[in-house]
Design a protein around this motif. Sequence first.
Motif, mmCIF file in Angstrom:
data_model
loop_
_atom_site.group_PDB
_atom_site.id
_atom_site.type_symbol
_atom_site.label_atom_id
_atom_site.label_comp_id
_atom_site.label_asym_id
_atom_site.label_seq_id
_atom_site.Cartn_x
_atom_site.Cartn_y
_atom_site.Cartn_z
ATOM 1 N N UNK A 3 0.762 -1.299 -0.037
ATOM 2 C CA UNK A 3 0.072 -0.013 0.058
ATOM 3 C C UNK A 3 0.806 1.146 -0.137
ATOM 4 N N UNK A 4 0.638 2.161 -0.944
ATOM 5 C CA UNK A 4 1.141 3.409 -0.659
ATOM 6 C C UNK A 4 0.392 4.522 -0.423
ATOM 7 N N UNK A 5 0.647 5.370 0.536
ATOM 8 C CA UNK A 5 -0.138 6.615 1.080
ATOM 9 C C UNK A 5 0.756 7.790 0.730
ATOM 10 N N UNK A 6 0.058 8.728 -0.211
ATOM 11 C CA UNK A 6 0.571 9.874 -0.127
ATOM 12 C C UNK A 6 -0.041 11.050 0.851
ATOM 13 N N UNK A 7 0.538 11.614 1.523
ATOM 14 C CA UNK A 7 0.198 12.363 2.558
ATOM 15 C C UNK A 7 1.172 13.317 3.207
ATOM 16 N N UNK A 8 0.741 14.475 4.102
ATOM 17 C CA UNK A 8 1.378 15.054 4.769
ATOM 18 C C UNK A 8 1.192 15.110 6.182
ATOM 19 N N UNK A 9 2.245 14.764 6.946
ATOM 20 C CA UNK A 9 1.821 14.590 8.615
ATOM 21 C C UNK A 9 1.110 15.739 9.167
ATOM 22 N N UNK A 10 1.165 16.968 8.604
ATOM 23 C CA UNK A 10 0.384 18.323 9.507
ATOM 24 C C UNK A 10 -0.955 18.442 9.119
ATOM 25 N N UNK A 11 -1.411 17.319 7.931
ATOM 26 C CA UNK A 11 -2.826 17.716 7.350
ATOM 27 C C UNK A 11 -3.781 16.726 8.288
ATOM 28 N N UNK A 58 -2.412 -0.803 -7.908
ATOM 29 C CA UNK A 58 -2.687 0.163 -8.993
ATOM 30 C C UNK A 58 -3.929 0.668 -8.992
ATOM 31 N N UNK A 59 -4.793 0.610 -7.873
ATOM 32 C CA UNK A 59 -6.100 1.323 -7.982
ATOM 33 C C UNK A 59 -5.853 2.270 -6.892
ATOM 34 N N UNK A 60 -6.346 3.548 -7.020
ATOM 35 C CA UNK A 60 -6.220 4.761 -6.592
ATOM 36 C C UNK A 60 -7.540 5.153 -5.747
ATOM 37 N N UNK A 61 -7.443 5.356 -4.636
ATOM 38 C CA UNK A 61 -8.429 5.433 -3.733
ATOM 39 C C UNK A 61 -8.232 7.022 -3.098
ATOM 40 N N UNK A 62 -9.361 7.608 -3.114
ATOM 41 C CA UNK A 62 -9.321 9.122 -2.553
ATOM 42 C C UNK A 62 -10.569 9.438 -1.685
ATOM 43 N N UNK A 63 -10.365 10.305 -0.810
ATOM 44 C CA UNK A 63 -11.357 10.661 0.220
ATOM 45 C C UNK A 63 -11.024 9.956 1.478
ATOM 46 N N UNK A 64 -10.689 10.503 2.651
ATOM 47 C CA UNK A 64 -10.294 9.673 3.660
ATOM 48 C C UNK A 64 -11.467 8.771 4.250
ATOM 49 N N UNK A 65 -12.382 8.978 4.404
ATOM 50 C CA UNK A 65 -13.314 8.021 5.009
ATOM 51 C C UNK A 65 -13.397 6.796 3.871
ATOM 52 N N UNK A 66 -13.580 7.103 2.796
ATOM 53 C CA UNK A 66 -13.550 5.905 1.752
ATOM 54 C C UNK A 66 -12.127 5.050 1.728
#
Length: 217
Positions: A3-11, A58-66
């Motif tokens: 799994x790969x998470x694109x994120x910033x720790x302050x968000x 390879x599947x992109x999942x957006x929106x945090x609740x989802x």
Amino acid sequence: MTLTLYAHPFSSYCQKALIALYENGTPFEYRMLDDEQTNSELAALWPIKRFPVLVDDGCTIVETSIIIEHLDLHHPGLMRLVPEDARAALDVRMMDRFFDNYIMAPVQKVVSDSLRSAEARDPQGVAEAREMLDRSYDWLNKVVDGREWATGEAFSLADCAAAPSLFYADWVHPVSGAFGNVRAYRSRLLVRPSFARAVDEARPYRHLFPLGAPDQD
């Protein structure tokens, strides 16, 4: 499978996803959004450029609740964050929406307004956002009376949403002593190991908070 998470720790919304991953010790690659290369990767995956974004085989999942629901379905751990029982799941999802829409959204309104030039600011909108926070604190104060977590005894998706929402809300519009149950709930969230880890990871970025981060959690 990685799994790969694109994120910033302050968000706040990234922290919400990180809490879910940390709760179950789910392995993932953390692609921190702090350089041009990673930001370009995010834009290619999700042209809206909002984060976090999760990539799973390879599947992109957006929106945090989802993202959190996806993890519960496809990468379950010892703890379910959305109950299997449909009625209980509705309660959790409703509280999740409450924290995103009625705590975090007005917080973002106040913060975003502070970034505008003086002539472009919206004092009425900020006043309305602060009023919404007071109404939300008052409602939540009654709801969490006698509860350990947002919907009862089990930590859930709703608490993943609550933790960063109430954390930053108290910076922007302090939770007064009149809302003792909310203050106590926020304190319980702060010592939850998954959220405590997210808070510590974000500490180096507190200077970025436009209203000035208080010297407290």
